[in-house]
Design an enzyme around this catalytic site. Structure first.
Site, PDB file in Angstrom:
ATOM      1  CB  SER A 126      87.672   8.501 -10.293  1.00  0.00           C
ATOM      2  OG  SER A 126      88.707   7.723  -9.749  1.00  0.00           O
ATOM      3  CD  GLU A 128      90.901   5.171  -5.791  1.00  0.00           C
ATOM      4  OE1 GLU A 128      90.415   5.045  -4.660  1.00  0.00           O
ATOM      5  OE2 GLU A 128      91.887   4.519  -6.168  1.00  0.00           O
ATOM      6  CE1 TYR A 150      88.638  12.018  -6.098  1.00  0.00           C
ATOM      7  CE2 TYR A 150      89.063   9.694  -6.549  1.00  0.00           C
ATOM      8  CZ  TYR A 150      88.944  10.996  -6.985  1.00  0.00           C
ATOM      9  OH  TYR A 150      89.135  11.292  -8.318  1.00  0.00           O
TER      10      TYR A 150
END
Ligand code: NAP
Ligand code: GDD
Length: 330
Positions: A126, A128, A150
Site C-alpha cells: 500500500s 500508506e 496499518y
C-alpha cells in the site's frame, strides 16, 4: 486439452477480491476464494459470481488452515488481498492489525514455501507505507515513513515478500497500490462515505455529511483497473515490485465538491467538519509515479477521477432509491 489454471484469492469478499475474481474468471482460471468463518455470509460483493468460484475456509491467523487449503488446491497463483485494511481501526486495534496485515503475509508465504515454491505470489502492499513522504510523486525508491499501525504492518508484509523471493527464489511480488475505489468500496472509506452521503441527501433521507480532514490529498483510481495490474505482475518473466497509481492527486475537498455538484447541490450547505474524524497522525499527500508499471506491464488506468466519482454517485443513488421504493402489495 489444456488444464485450467487455478488461483487462490485471499480477501475475495472484499472490494479488490471481487473485481479480481471476475477478471480471473474471464481469463479462464478456476478461482478459489479463501474466506474466514463468520456467523453470517459476507458475500455481498460476489453474489453474482458465487456459483462460479469455489470458497474454501481458512484464516490468516491460522497457519495450518492456510497450508491445508494450498495443499488441496495446488494453485499456480496466489493473490494475498486479505487484511485489516481500514486505517482508523489500525489505531484502535494495532495488535490485531499486525497479526492479519503483517504476520498473515508470513503465514501465506510459509505455506507456499512448504507446499510448492513454484506458486506465484502477489502481496497487496500500500501507498500508506510512504506516509509522510519526503517528496512527490512516490516511486519504489521513495523511503517509507508510515503514519499508522496499518502502514507499519504493510511495510512488514512488503519486506517479508521480498525476503522470501531473495531467500527461497519464490516468484513473490509486492504491488504498492495507491488508493483505488469503486461502488463496492467499504462504506467507511472516505470516497464511498461521500458518494453514499450525497445520494442520501439528494433523495431526502439525510441532511448532513460529517467528515474529517478535507485537505488530505490522495491518488485515487478505479479498483477494476488495478486488479489487472496485479495479474500482469504475476505474468512477467522476472518477479519485481511495482507502484500502481494514476499519477494525479486530488484533495478530499475536491472529491466532495465534484460529488455534490454532480447532483446539482452545493457541498457547503451539507458538509459538517467533525474533529473526532481526524486521525492521530495523518498522511497529507499521496501521488504515485506509475512509470515503471506503464513501461513494463503496459498498464494504464482507464477510469479518470471525474468518471470514478460519477460512477460511485450513480451507483449509490440507485441503491438508496431501491431501498426507499414503496413495496407494492401482492
Ligand atoms: P477490503 O474491502 O477491506 O477487504 C479485505 C478482505 O480481507 C475481506 O475479504 C476480508 O474478509 C478479508 N480478511 C480480513 N481479515 C481476514 C482474516 N483474518 N482471514 C481471512 N480473510 C480476512 O480491502 P480492499 O480494498 O479490497 O483491499 C484489498 C487489499 O489491498 C488489502 O490488503 C488492502 O490493505 C490492500 N490495499 C488496498 C488499497 C485500496 O485503496 N483499496 C490500496 C492499497 C492496498 P471479510 O469479508 O470476512 O471481512
Ligand atoms: N475514512 C474517512 N472518513 N476518511 C476521511 C474522512 C472520513 O470521514 N474525512 C476525511 N478523511 C480523510 C482521511 O483523513 C484520509 O486522509 C483520507 O480521507 C482517505 O481516507 P480513507 O478513504 O479512509 O483511505 P486511506 O487513504 O486512509 O486508506 C486507504 O488507502 C490505502 C492506500 O493508500 C485504504 O484502502 C487502505 O487499505 C489503503 O492501503
Amino acid at each position: 486439452m489444456k488444464k485450467q489454471k487455478a488461483a487462490i484469492i485471499t480477501g475475495i469478499t472484499g472490494q479488490d477480491g471481487s473485481y479480481l475474481a471476475e477478471y480471473l474468471l474471464k481469463k479462464g482460471y478456476r478461482v478459489y476464494g479463501m474466506v474466514r468463518r463468520s456467523s453470517t455470509e459476507t458475500f455481498e460483493r460476489i453474489h453474482h459470481i458465487v456459483d462460479r468460484v469455489e470458497l474454501v475456509q481458512a484464516d490468516l491467523l491460522d497457519q495450518l488452515s492456510i497450508i491445508n487449503v494450498i495443499k488441496k488446491i495446488r494453485p499456480v497463483e496466489i493473490y494475498n488481498l486479505a487484511s485489516q485494511s481500514f486505517v482508523p481501526t489500525s489505531f484502535e486495534q494495532p495488535v490485531l492489525t499486525g497479526e492479519f496485515t503483517a504476520l498473515g503475509v508470513t503465514r501465506m508465504l510459509e505455506a507456499v514455501k512448504l507446499v510448492d515454491r513454484k506458486i506465484r505470489f502477489y502481496q497487496a502492499s500500500s501507498s500508506e507505507m510512504f506516509g509522510h513522504a519526503p517528496y512527490t510523486p512516490q516511486c519504489l525508491k521513495t523511503p517509507f515513513h508510515p503514519r499508522s499501525p496499518y502502514g507499519v504492518a504493510k511495510i512488514y508484509g512488503h519486506w517479508i515478500t521480498i525476503n522470501y523471493r531473495e531467500s527461497y527464489k519464490i516468484f513473490a511480488v509486492s504491488g504498492i497500490l495507491f488508493n483505488h475505489e469503486s461502488p463496492r468500496r467499504g462504506k467507511e472509506f472516505v470516497t464511498r462515505k461521500i458518494s453514499c452521503g450525497v445520494a442520501k441527501i439528494k433523495l431526502g433521507i439525510e441532511k448532513e455529511l460529517r467528515l474529517g480532514n478535507l485537505e488530505a490529498k490522495r491518488d485515487w483510481g478505479f479498483a477494476g483497473d488495478y486488479v489487472e495490474a496485479m495479474w500482469l505482475m504475476l505474468q512477467q518473466s522476472q518477479p519485481r515490485d511495482y507502484v500502481v497509481a494514476t499519477g494525479e492527486t486530488h484533495s478530499v475537498r475536491d472529491f466532495v465538491k465534484k460529488a455534490f455538484s454532480y447532483v446539482n447541490l452545493n457541498w457547503k450547505d451539507y458538509v459538517v467538519i467533525d474533529p473526532a474524524l481526524y486521525r492521530p497522525a495523518e498522511v497529507h499527500v499521496l501521488k504515485g509515479d506509475p512509470t515503471e508499471a506503464q513501461k513494463r506491464l503496459k498498464w494504464k488506468p482507464k477510469v479518470d477521477f471525474e468518471r470514478l466519482i460519477e460512477m460511485m454517485v450513480d451507483a449509490d443513488l440507485q441503491k438508496v432509491s431501491d431501498t426507499i421504493k414503496p413495496t407494492i402489495p401482492a
